[in-house]
Structures are given as structure tokens and as C-alpha cells.
Motif scaffolding. Structure first.
Motif, short mmCIF file in Angstrom:
data_model
loop_
_atom_site.label_atom_id
_atom_site.label_comp_id
_atom_site.label_asym_id
_atom_site.label_seq_id
_atom_site.Cartn_x
_atom_site.Cartn_y
_atom_site.Cartn_z
N ASP A 216 0.12 -1.32 0.12
CA ASP A 216 -0.11 0.14 -0.25
C ASP A 216 0.94 1.02 0.37
N THR A 217 0.50 2.02 -0.80
CA THR A 217 1.00 3.90 -0.19
C THR A 217 1.37 4.38 1.11
N VAL A 218 2.24 4.73 1.38
CA VAL A 218 2.52 5.54 2.66
C VAL A 218 3.22 7.22 2.42
N LEU A 219 3.38 7.74 3.52
CA LEU A 219 3.83 8.97 3.30
C LEU A 219 4.41 8.63 3.91
N LEU A 220 5.59 9.39 4.06
CA LEU A 220 6.88 9.73 5.34
C LEU A 220 6.34 11.38 5.53
N GLY A 221 5.23 11.40 6.24
CA GLY A 221 4.62 13.31 6.52
C GLY A 221 5.23 13.78 5.55
N ARG A 222 4.18 14.96 6.03
CA ARG A 222 4.61 16.89 5.27
C ARG A 222 5.87 16.93 5.67
N GLY A 223 6.32 17.18 4.11
CA GLY A 223 7.53 17.62 4.02
C GLY A 223 8.52 16.34 4.00
N GLY A 224 8.19 15.28 4.02
CA GLY A 224 8.92 13.70 3.47
C GLY A 224 9.95 14.39 2.91
N SER A 225 10.31 14.49 1.90
CA SER A 225 10.74 14.29 0.20
C SER A 225 12.17 14.22 0.79
N ASP A 226 12.56 15.35 1.88
CA ASP A 226 13.79 16.08 2.49
C ASP A 226 14.27 14.27 2.55
N THR A 227 13.24 13.50 3.01
CA THR A 227 13.52 12.25 4.18
C THR A 227 13.40 11.23 3.11
N SER A 228 13.24 11.59 1.97
CA SER A 228 12.81 10.17 0.83
C SER A 228 14.36 10.66 0.65
N ALA A 229 14.97 12.33 0.23
CA ALA A 229 16.45 11.92 -0.58
C ALA A 229 17.02 11.75 0.51
N ALA A 230 17.31 11.50 2.24
CA ALA A 230 18.31 11.51 2.61
C ALA A 230 18.38 9.75 3.09
N TYR A 231 17.12 9.34 3.15
CA TYR A 231 17.24 7.22 3.12
C TYR A 231 17.53 7.13 1.64
N PHE A 232 17.88 7.33 0.48
CA PHE A 232 18.13 7.12 -1.03
C PHE A 232 19.36 7.54 -0.56
N ALA A 233 19.99 8.65 -0.37
CA ALA A 233 21.90 9.10 -0.08
C ALA A 233 22.06 7.52 0.37
N ALA A 234 21.27 7.46 1.76
CA ALA A 234 22.16 6.47 2.64
C ALA A 234 21.93 5.29 2.26
N LYS A 235 20.43 4.98 1.15
CA LYS A 235 21.01 3.58 0.59
C LYS A 235 21.89 3.57 -0.48
N LEU A 236 22.40 4.78 -0.75
CA LEU A 236 23.30 4.57 -2.39
C LEU A 236 24.94 4.91 -2.34
N GLY A 237 24.51 5.18 -1.07
CA GLY A 237 25.82 5.39 -0.72
C GLY A 237 26.64 6.73 -0.94
N ALA A 238 25.79 8.17 -1.36
CA ALA A 238 26.25 8.90 -2.30
C ALA A 238 26.80 9.53 -1.44
N GLU A 239 27.71 10.05 -2.17
CA GLU A 239 28.78 10.96 -1.80
C GLU A 239 28.60 12.08 -1.32
N ARG A 240 27.36 12.88 -1.78
CA ARG A 240 26.51 14.21 -0.83
C ARG A 240 25.47 13.74 -1.49
#
Length: 873
Positions: A216-240
Motif C-alpha cells: 500500500d502507498t504510505v507517506l513520510l509525513g508532510r515535508g517528507g521529500s527531504d527524508t526520502s532524499a536522505a533515505y536514498f542517499a544512505a541506501k546508495l552510499g552517495a557522495e553527498r
């Protein structure tokens, strides 16, 4: 680092091993111009030989529209709102030269289906709510990919729900499960390899959304796009991780409220976490932990000014010693106070009480204890604070203590390093809390913040005054960068609902220098405000609240336009009668407050309508009201406004009859055959949220069963105008649309408004010549020939007014100064830390937006005559 930061760099294929996650907020994806900037930023990232992974929010404002759709869908009255959402996306698609139906057709159809389903079931479950809200990000990213592909970008679209899975959290309710979910942030080698193998150089996905274990679709809370980006950065081991938004970083306070706030060049993770958690609006609080755990630097950048470096957040920061770095505020906080003697020297009370919060799925933020009380705060970003959920929580808590709710409150926090060691230096700053209700005080064990909880409407003034105490003497250095004014000096400091009239009449104003100090009013601007307020088709009667400005020429213009007059004293009524001896009494509304008996005799004789503000006159002087028709002011129990002195509802306000006194009101009125024909409420001044007046109307309409001869609802005034850089003007059309919905439900009730400030504020400027300049330490002072005797609002309310050097209007701002008057008071400051050109004696200063409560509140303090008034046709 700017889009062209690597010109001349190696343009070979991006490294499959080095990801940079870039998140673009709503304002960064809402126009063709902003998408062009996004394209340039991505090209610059590719030129660094990095793989861009892009996370996008919904178009600015669309999430609010979808939230409204979720609320409105069960009623079936949603077609117009859906049309607006579709039109918004079609307009952007047209600007991009993108086929809207090809890119968005499936989402348009899904929106229609979900709204129809909700109208049939008469409800929107949290599960459906999440699906509706997810459409914003899905639609914006489809448009973005289509546009970037049209520019030749090697880019692919991914559904974030295939990559982010919400954690299974026990003891949370369905609202939190679907609308405020959390995900794990550990490295994901499989996802990294999958994306590394992706032929396209750029991957674009959505923020804010994920899926749960049931898909099911869930939301990460209002303003949660920042959090999505941080999750992806951590998952990918991003440089920044780069967060691109409409501000160039974190500041010493919210620069939208305080234009003298300074950019912070760097913060460590803990400091950034404190700022985000305690109300900093730039980053979502949940986005720090994932990058901190993986030691990924986070850069805050501005799509409006991509050349600016912004704020860098990492563990590799300089040691600047003990100091406060920023002041934040967080609104909408609820306190739960728990009293019991059972906790005194007893074991287990805290465990029992906190177990109740856990069982209801509430996350506790701040905690303060005494021998017989525990008070905790509930953060609206971490909790769904619906009234029913709070009621159930209180019911269970009352099994172990006496629990009550306090709010709405605001958290005001000083954030920095080693604050305990500099408390002696902060002493003068704490004077701003004099006479304020402080419900909770907390000093973080980490020594990163000192926090107080106050009434919500006090927060803005407290933050402004604290900032002046702590940062007005700061200059730029390795930590503190330029002020917001210095960065955006070329932009108008104050937004406006109407054109800025004085810019086109500068020469005429300069010619009035010998008449200064003087208030100057523009007839053209007044006419624009009349047109705006008369555009509200659902409003039957408009009464100008003449206490804002009783200048005769202003009253003549409004009378000619057909407005009535709301008067609060015999003197105001007499002025109307003197100017317009033949005026129909029905155009005079009289609203006395704690006035003597004679005022009520006068009002019934001279005005068409009288508003009763208190039961005392009716019960103590019943013969005055025998056989009369009256309007009664009802207190809704909660006020609004930028300062406690303009909050005109709630228990701390002197205005209005409480709803629990209605039975007494009816009994007293019936005893003298007095008829209540109207109900009135007014919650405050300076309000720019368009739902306020519809809420007032619905509140009053809910009481109509008590008053069988009710025929009108006076919704008050308080319509605000912008006072700060970046503030949006009140959306008058939205006010009208909402009142139209009320009118459709209650067509037999007249709707009245009584605007004051909205009608005249932007029509007036104050002109004053510079008398002296002074340098004292790091502080520059500019003195002008009048002060708080002419304009007391900055001293009384902490009000902000734009201040310009009219003589040198087109010269660059090169100094930051305190603008002060000649009055013998420390508070005689008209503007703190204002950016101005090099200013000398004799220059003409213009103070903007002073047409309301300027001259009307002036005095002869120090036996200095206030500014005169000039009416300009």
C-alpha cells in the motif's frame, strides 16, 4: 558550488560508483524557469563525472490542494477543485511543450476515481488519503522527466514505492502508519547495483511516498521529500546529498520572518538536527539521521541563486566555541499536563503515564517534571493530533492522573553549542519573556538548545526580539554569512496585494521633503483596496473599521464607494455624522467595549446597529435594551494575529461573550423583549490565512438554533497585508470562494465584514528626513526627525515596516543600520538591521505600509508633534 562549477571538467560517462542525490522542492519544480535551472544543475553534476539521483516534490501548493480534496471528496463537491489541480499541471505542461494527457492522463483518471469512490462511501480512510496525496509527486516527476527528455537528457523515471519500504512500527494508529511512515536507512547494495546498471545517466523519482509490507502507498509525513532524499542517499552510499529549495541555506532565524537573519555557512549534524527538530523550516527533522549514520555531507542550495554555496552540514566542521547559532520556532504544538500527588516518592507513575501515550501511538517530544506534575509536548510533525485522538488519550490518562490539554502553543528554541556555559551572556535577551506565559522550559541534556513553550501567537514577536538581542551586532565571518537582505537586496522587501504606488510618484514625494515628517496617503491605492474587498460576492455588507485611519478624505472616498462604517466610540460616530449628515443610520455599526452606560444610549440613537460585547450592560441596564434589536459578539475561544495585543478572542482577550454564557444571554434578552438579529466574531488582526472568515461563519452559524430571528453574521475584520520579505498577500479570491461555500449552505443569512488595516495600510507612507548618523562599536545608527510619537507599532507590536532611502532609492545598499527616532526611549527604534545606501543628513526616508494604525495611534510624547497628514489624489 554553482551549475557551472566544473566548466572544463571531464565530460566522460558518469561513474557508476559515485552517486549524488539531489532533492528539488515544490518551488524548484513549479515553473519552466525553475526546471531550466534544474537541467543546468544536473548537467553540472554530470560534468563532475557523478551519477545524479533526483528526488522531486509536488508542484508548490499542490499538496495543500490534494489535502483539501481528501477533506472535500466525501461531500461530493470536489469537481471544481479537481479541475484546478488538473489546470495547474496542464499549464506547466504547456509551458514545457509537453503533452499533458500523455504524461498525466492515468493520474487524472485515478484522481477522478478516488474522489468518486470517497463520495460514495462518504469517507476518506488514511489508506485512501495517502493515495490521493501521492498524486502530487507522481504528476510533477512525470512532467519533469518528459521535459528533461525533450532537452536531450539521458534520464529515466522510477516509482519511489519500488525502492522505499516503510518500517513495521507496532503501537501506531492507522493515520500515522499511512501518513507519517518511516523507512530504514541502511545501505542497499542491490539497489545501488540496479541503478549502476541503469543505461540512463540520470534517475528521477518522487519524494514523500513509499510502500508498506502490503504494497500500500504510505507517506513520510508532510515535508517528507527531504527524508526520502536522505533515505536514498544512505541506501546508495552517495557522495553527498543536495537539498535544493527557495532559500540558500539555514539562517540565524527564518529569513522570511526576519530579513536581518544571517546565513550559516556550516553546521554539524547535531546542530542541524536540533534546528530542524525545533522548528527550522528548511529541512525535515527526519532527514538528518540517515546521512549522519552514513557520514554523507548534506548541502542546502537555492534554485533561485544556484551560484551561492549555501549551508554545508557534516561532521567535519570548525569549532566556533560556545554560542547561540540560531533561533527557531515551531507552531501547532499541544501540551499535555498531568497532575497527581501519586508520583511523589512513588515508583512507576512515569512508566504508567508514558505507556498510555505509547498505546495511543503518540510520540512525546519535550518533558518537564515537578513533584506533582509532568508536562509533555506533542509535536504535530510526529503525531496526528486530531481532536478525537487527543480526547481518547486524555480519557485513559485520567485513569492515573488529572490530565488536561494546553494549546495551541509554540516552541521557541535557542540552538547552538555549550549553551549552559554562556547563560550569563544571555541574561539581557531573556527580558523579552517578561509578562509572557511560559508553560514549559527545557535545557537539552546535549547542551544544544534552550527551549521555552509559550502561547502560539506570542512566538513571532519573541523570536524577533531575541534575534535582535543576539544577532544584530553580528558581522559576517567564517560562520555567519550575509543577511537575507544583503543576499536578496534587489528584490522588493515587501510583497503587496496591489501595485506599489509610491514608486511611480517618487518625484512628488521628494518634493514634500519640507513638509516632513508627514504621512502621505494615496487615493489610487485606497480605490484598489475597495475594489478588492467588493469583489467578495458572498459578502452582503462591508463596514470600514475606521479606527485604523479616520482621516476625513479617506472616509469620503469610502462613503462614496458605498461602504458602511464600524465605529467603536462616540467620537468616531460623530465624525461620520459630521462628514455625512444625511447618511443612512444603517451604514453605521457601533461596537462599544467596556464603555459607560451613556455610550449605549448614544449608540442606539445615532447608529443603525449596536453590537453587545459583554453581558453586563444587558443585565445591569436592561431598560436600555427593551424592545431593541442587537448584534452580539461571540468569543470562539481562540484568537489569531501577529501579537497578543491584536488577538481579540480567547480567554486572555477582553472581547466577546463566551459560548457557555449563551443561556444567560437569551434569558436576559427575553426578559426585556430584546432580539438578537446578528452574531459577530473577530479573532485578530494581520491574518493572511484565507480560511479564517469561513471558519468564523461556520462557528457562528452553528449557534443559530439558539436565535430564531437571526439574519446576519458579522465575520469581523483582521484581513492582513504582508509585513515581511517573501510573505504572500492574502488570497482574496480564496476568501471569496470559501465564503461562497458558506453562503450556499446558509443562503438566508447575510454575511458582513468589517476590514480596517486591509483597506488603508498599503495606501500610506511616512516621510521623515535624516537628522544624524552615528557609529557605536559595530552598530550603525540612522536618526530621523520623528519616531514612536508618530509610529508606535514597531515598539508596541514588534511590527515590521519596509524602510527605504527615497533620496537614494536606486543606489546599492552598502550599510546595515538601526533606524531610530528622537524620542527619549530605548524602544524608539523604527527598524532593526535595515540595509540602506550610504545615508547622510537631509536624505528623505520612506517608511512603507503605515496607512493603518499609524497616525491614528500617534501622540505628543516628549511634547513632540507627530507627523502631519497629506492626502494625494
Amino acid at each position: 558550488m554553482s551549475p557551472n562549477r566544473t566548466s572544463g571538467a571531464d565530460n566522460s560517462a558518469p561513474s557508476a560508483d559515485t552517486f549524488v542525490v539531489l532533492k528539488f522542492g515544490g518551488t524548484s519544480v513549479s515553473t519552466l524557469e525553475r526546471w531550466q535551472t534544474v537541467a543546468e544543475i544536473l548537467e553540472a553534476t554530470l560534468a563532475e563525472n557523478k551519477r545524479p539521483f533526483v528526488v522531486c516534490s509536488a508542484l508548490s501548493g499542490v499538496s495543500n490542494q490534494l489535502e483539501a480534496l481528501a477533506a472535500l471528496a466525501p461531500t461530493g463537491d470536489y469537481a471544481e477543485l479537481i479541475d484546478q489541480i488538473k489546470a495547474r499541471h496542464r499549464a506547466l505542461a504547456d509551458a514545457m511543450a509537453v503533452d499533458a494527457d500523455a504524461a498525466l492522463g492515468e493520474y487524472f483518471e485515478e484522481m477522478d476515481r478516488m474522489a468518486l469512490g470517497a463520495s460514495l462511501t462518504r469517507e476518506v480512510s488514511p489508506k485512501l488519503h495517502a493515495r490521493i496525496m501521492a498524486l502530487g509527486e507522481l504528476m510533477s516527476t512525470r512532467l519533469g522527466v518528459a521535459y528533461l527528455q525533450s532537452r536531450g537528457a539521458s534520464i529515466t523515471w522510477r516509482d519511489a514505492r519500488t525502492m522505499l519500504v516503510a518500517s513495521d512500527e507496532p503501537h501506531i494508529n492507522m493515520h500515522r502508519h499511512y501518513l507519517s511512515a518511516a523507512c530504514t536507512c541502511t545501505p542497499d547494495p542491490a539497489l545501488r547495483q540496479d541503478l549502476a546498471n541503469e543505461p540512463a545517466k540520470i534517475v528521477l523519482t518522487q519524494g514523500f511516498i513509499a510502500r508498506d509490507a502490503q504494497d500500500d502507498t504510505v507517506l513520510l509525513g508532510r515535508g517528507g521529500s527531504d527524508t526520502s532524499a536522505a533515505y536514498f542517499a544512505a541506501k546508495l552510499g552517495a557522495e553527498r546529498l543536495e537539498i535544493w529549495t527557495d532559500v540558500p541555506g539555514m539562517f540565524t532565524s527564518n529569513p522570511r520572518d526576519i530579513a536581518s537573519a544571517r546565513l550559516l555557512y556550516e553546521l554539524d549534524y547535531d546542530e542541524a538536527q536540533e534546528l530542524a527538530t525545533m522548528g527550522g523550516k528548511v529541512l525535515h527533522p527526519r532527514c538528518i539521521a540517515p546521512v549522519r549514520e552514513q557520514q554523507i555531507p548534506l548541502h542546502i542550495r537555492c534554485t533561485l541563486r544556484p551560484e551561492l554555496e549555501g549551508t554545508r552540514i557534516s561532521s567535519d566542521t570548525q569549532d566556533f566555541g560556545a554560542q547561540v547559532k540560531s533561533i527557531s520556532q515551531k507552531r501547532g504544538v499541544t501540551l499535555i499536563s498531568m497532575d497527581t500527588l501519586g508520583m511523589w516518592q512513588q515508583v512507576g507513575f512515569m512508566a504508567d503515564a508514558f505507556a498510555v501515550f505509547k498505546s495511543h501511538g503518540f510520540s512525546i517530544d519535550l518533558v518537564a517534571t515537578s513533584q506533582t506534575n509532568v508536562t509533555v509536548s506533542l509535536d504535530p510533525m510526529a503525531n496526528a493530533l486530531e481532536a478525537q485522538s487527543i480526547e481518547r488519550l486524555l480519557a485513559d490518562l485520567n485513569q492515573v492522573c488529572v490530565a488536561r490539554q494546553i494549546g495551541p502553543c509554540a516552541v521557541v528554541s535557542l540552538v547552538g553549542r555549550n549553551i549552559r556555559s554562556i547563560l550569563d551572556e544571555l541574561g539581557p535577551a531573556f527580558e523579552v519573556f517578561d509578562e509572557q506565559s511560559i508553560y514549559l522550559l527545557s535545557q537539552a541534556a546535549s547542551d544544544l538548545n534552550l527551549t521555552v513553550v509559550v502561547d502560539e501567537d506570542q512566538a513571532e514577536r519573541l523570536v524577533r526580539n531575541l534575534h535582535a538581542h543576539l544577532f544584530n551586532r553580528r558581522l559576517s565571518d567564517a560562520l555567519f554569512g550575509p543577511t537575507w537582505n544583503e543576499l536578496f537586496a534587489e528584490e522588493p522587501e515587501e510583497a503587496s496585494a496591489f501595485p506599489i504606488w509610491w514608486r511611480t510618484r517618487r518625484a512628488e514625494l521628494l518634493a514634500l521633503a519640507d513638509d516632513a515628517p508627514a504621512y502621505v496617503y494615496s487615493a489610487e491605492s485606497l480605490e484598489q483596496s475597495v475594489a478588492a474587498i467588493q469583489s467578495l460576492d458572498a459578502v452582503d455588507r462591508i463596514f470600514y473599521a475606521m479606527k485604523a485611519n479616520p482621516h476625513p478624505d479617506i472616509l469620503r472616498l469610502f462613503e462614496k464607494a458605498g461602504l458602511g462604517f464600524e465605529c467603536v466610540s462616540p467620537g468616531e460616530v460623530e465624525r461620520v455624522r459630521e462628514l455625512f449628515p444625511k447618511i443612512d443610520a444603517a451604514r453605521i455599526l457601533y461596537t462599544p467595549n467596556f464603555a459607560p452606560r451613556a455610550d449605549y444610549d448614544f449608540g442606539f440613537a445615532q447608529a443603525g446597529y449596536l453590537t453587545l460585547d459583554n453581558l453586563y450592560p444587558l443585565e445591569a441596564w436592561p431598560e436600555l435594551f427593551r424592545g431593541r434589536e442587537i448584534i452580539v459578539r461571540i468569543d470562539p475561544g481562540r484568537g489569531r494575529g501577529h501579537h497578543k495585543h491584536v488577538r481579540t478572542a480567547g480567554p486572555q482577550s477582553k472581547f466577546g461573550v463566551s459560548p457557555d454564557e449563551i443561556d444567560r444571554l437569551i434569558a436576559a434578552a427575553d426578559a426585556v423583549d430584546c432580539t438578537v438579529v446578528g452574531l459577530h466574531t473577530h479573532v485578530g488582526s494581520g491574518i493572511r490565512t484565507p480560511d479564517t472568515w469561513a471558519e468564523n461563519a461556520l462557528f457562528l452559524a452553528s449557534l443559530r438554533a439558539h436565535f430564531p430571528k437571526l439574519r446576519l453574521l458579522n465575520l469581523g475584520g483582521g484581513l492582513g497585508v504582508p509585513e515581511q520579505a517573501g510573505q504572500a498577500p492574502l488570497d482574496v479570491a480564496a476568501v471569496g470562494a470559501l465564503l461562497g461555500q458558506v453562503k450556499a449552505v446558509h443562503p438566508d443569512l447575510e454575511l458582513w465584514l468589517e476590514p480596517g488595516r486591509f483597506m488603508v495600510a498599503q495606501a500610506g507612507v511616512l516621510l521623515a528626513r535624516v537628522t544624524q548618523t552615528k557609529q557605536k562599536g559595530d552598530i550603525q545608527y540612522i536618526g530621523i526627525e520623528t519616531g514612536m510619537n508618530s509610529l508606535i507599532r514597531p515598539a508596541l507590536y514588534g511590527a515590521h515596516h519596509e524602510i527605504l532611502n527615497l533620496t537614494r532609492l536606486n543606489e546599492p545598499a552598502v550599510q546595515t543600520a538601526e533606524v531610530v527616532g528622537p524620542i527619549c526611549e530605548t524602544g524608539d527604534v523604527l527598524g532593526h538591521a535595515r540595509r540602506l545606501p550610504k545615508t547622510v543628513e537631509g536624505d528623505l526616508i520612506l517608511i512603507n505600509t503605515v496607512g493603518a494604525y499609524g497616525h491614528a495611534m500617534s501622540s505628543n510624547y516628549n511634547l513632540r508633534a507627530p507627523a502631519r497628514e497629506i492626502f494625494m489624489q
